[in-house]
Design an enzyme around this catalytic site. Sequence first.
Site, PDB file in Angstrom:
ATOM      1  N   GLY A   1       0.831  -1.200   0.000  1.00 61.82           N
ATOM      2  CA  GLY A   1       0.000   0.000   0.000  1.00 61.82           C
ATOM      3  C   GLY A   1       0.863   1.247   0.000  1.00 61.82           C
ATOM      4  O   GLY A   1       1.959   1.256  -0.556  1.00 61.82           O
ATOM      5  N   GLU A   2       0.365   2.316   0.605  1.00 63.54           N
ATOM      6  CA  GLU A   2       1.078   3.600   0.700  1.00 63.54           C
ATOM      7  C   GLU A   2       1.235   4.299  -0.647  1.00 63.54           C
ATOM      8  O   GLU A   2       1.906   5.318  -0.736  1.00 63.54           O
ATOM      9  CB  GLU A   2       2.483   3.441   1.304  1.00 63.54           C
ATOM     10  CG  GLU A   2       2.560   2.858   2.684  1.00 63.54           C
ATOM     11  CD  GLU A   2       4.002   2.716   3.180  1.00 63.54           C
ATOM     12  OE1 GLU A   2       4.939   3.216   2.506  1.00 63.54           O
ATOM     13  OE2 GLU A   2       4.196   2.106   4.232  1.00 63.54           O
ATOM     14  N   GLY A   3       0.708   3.734  -1.723  1.00 63.72           N
ATOM     15  CA  GLY A   3       0.981   4.281  -3.052  1.00 63.72           C
ATOM     16  C   GLY A   3       2.259   3.736  -3.656  1.00 63.72           C
ATOM     17  O   GLY A   3       2.679   4.161  -4.742  1.00 63.72           O
TER      18      GLY A   3
END
Length: 351
Positions: free
Chosen positions: A316-318
Amino acid sequence: MTDTWWLNPCKAIDAQAYEQALARQQQLTKPAGSLGQLEALAVQLAGLQGQVKPSVDSLWIAIFAGDHGVVAEGVSAFPQEVTGQMLQNFVTGGAAISVLARQLGAQLEVVDLGTVTPSLDLPGVRHLNIGAGTANFVNGPAMTEAQGQLALQAGRDSAWRALANGAQLFIGGEMGIGNTTAASALACALLDCPVSDLTGPGTGLNAQGVSHKVAVIERALALHAGQRGNALQTLFNLGGFEIAALVGAYLGCAQEGIVVLVDGFICTVAALVATRVNPACREWLVFGHRGAEPGHRHVLQRLDAQPLLELGLRLGEGSGAALAVPLLRLACALHGQMATFAEAAVADRPA
């Protein structure tokens, strides 16, 4: 709902730039189609940006964080405090997305929509305090309509800041312990899929933990079944503040004409919600990767998306979208800088 800005028209694709880019692509010194998906990507970006030679040098990354009441059901391998702790890690440069943002020359902003430690006051973080995390959606709606609209607007505001800073590409990332549970529940409600097909280990649950997570989601879906036909209400019932912010950001970008590079499972579910709310936004979404979370493949298929990478990512987190940025930049460079057959005095057809 008085102001339904999310229904505003999305920016139209520039058909002339698209056709001119397509014609240019066919004149470059290579066999037609030999650069595969990179060719289509460059032409797509040209149509979106209204430039025959597109560019994605200016990159904006927004991380949206929020906590989830459903964590009380024991659906995550990590404690809720991690959400707030990671905010500090983002802004001090120690998180994966922080490293990637530096390497890519991106502008990184961190938006705290509402965690269980609302007293947080971290330099470099936008603290919005919509609530101390969402409510437990097994017992009722995850958020009120007012909270949901604030979260949507927070995403739209980030898109506006990206626009004001000249961003050519927007990546939304997320942080929130329990948010794969919310994303799976949302996807199941919108796609009418079996929960087991769209539910995985998240941050590291074992098989027993995944089975429990499935059971929790099934309870929530039964509770909120009556409103499944309304994508926005389903978002408010089952989503998270950070997921709603992603939806708002994607819609805001499509309305303002900023290309979006979508990250993993949670971001792709947000993209699904956005397309259900305003279908025209789909053209502005490019999908960075196919992740390890089992539901990701299903949601991508429903969106008719062709992700650029498949690396077994589940952070995640981009981060997965950020890893795809060099591919976009190289696709643009090849499209813009290769010589045409005429320029290079190369025969443009076999002998």
